[in-house]
Enzyme design. Sequence first.
Site, PDB file in Angstrom:
ATOM      1  N   SER A 290       0.841  -1.196   0.000  1.00 50.46           N
ATOM      2  CA  SER A 290       0.000   0.000   0.000  1.00 50.46           C
ATOM      3  C   SER A 290       0.874   1.242   0.000  1.00 50.46           C
ATOM      4  CB  SER A 290      -0.896  -0.006   1.252  1.00 50.46           C
ATOM      5  OG  SER A 290      -1.550   1.232   1.422  1.00 50.46           O
TER       6      SER A 290
ATOM      7  N   TYR B  70      -1.245  -0.734  10.840  1.00 48.67           N
ATOM      8  CA  TYR B  70      -1.496  -0.985   9.423  1.00 48.67           C
ATOM      9  C   TYR B  70      -0.345  -0.453   8.571  1.00 48.67           C
ATOM     10  CZ  TYR B  70      -3.662  -0.808   4.802  1.00 48.67           C
ATOM     11  OH  TYR B  70      -3.913  -0.968   3.464  1.00 48.67           O
TER      12      TYR B  70
END
Length: 261
Positions: free
Chosen positions: A141, A154
């Site tokens: 990501s 995350y």
Amino acid sequence: MTPPSYALVTGASRGLGRCFARALAGRKQNLVLVARSPADLEAVASELRTAYGIQVESIPFDLARAGAGQQLADELVDRGLQIDLLVNNAGFGDQGGFFQISLDRQLQAINLQNATVVELTHRLVPAMIERKQGGIITVSSMAGFQPIPFASVYSATKAFLTTFSLALEAELARFGVRVVTVCPGRLRVAPEDVEKATERKKFPGGEQDPEDVVSEALRVFDRGGGLVIPGAMNKFAAFAERFVPRSKVARLVKKISKPPS
């Protein structure tokens, strides 16, 4: 007789994983699909069997459990499934203060996005090296390029994924094993997933179509592997971040990532 080869896609019941499954099925690639929901997973498997006439195995499995990657690898051996492409896609991220999100939940994220990926890769790659073919596509990501307050675990797991995958690319190239690292930004929710989606606030740079991300990832895979940062805005952000002092990045990102009170 050469056994059929399969692509293993984790998190295949929805979102980007389902898009990878559909795109690979369109290439007549046999599939092993893994996700937690048996009903959703089998619905995708049935759709692809019917539409493309390929072999599709669905394995309902919770990859966030400790040791899940090795357990899944054992299941693949038991079923006699040869994996030539591993798509590490499964993941989730909770937004909130680090001390407000339960420790169990955050450890599940680490297991799913880091430990399971390492376990599966470690178990499946030796056979690819022996055959001198195969590949890995790991979905990381843009969040992995900077620390993100209120999504601290995350962003940390995605930073690990990006570093791990890029290092593997350099290690495995001489064996003919292709590695792609995909770092998308915010993805648009597919119409069929809208009912399950949580409320989303506006995001700088807009949202990307999962199909476009998958198409670019497979194009880079066909060329031999590499880093994929889909979208001009994301490419610019990844480049510009290098010139911001690391000590200030988290404070700048905090304004964007802070959840509404």
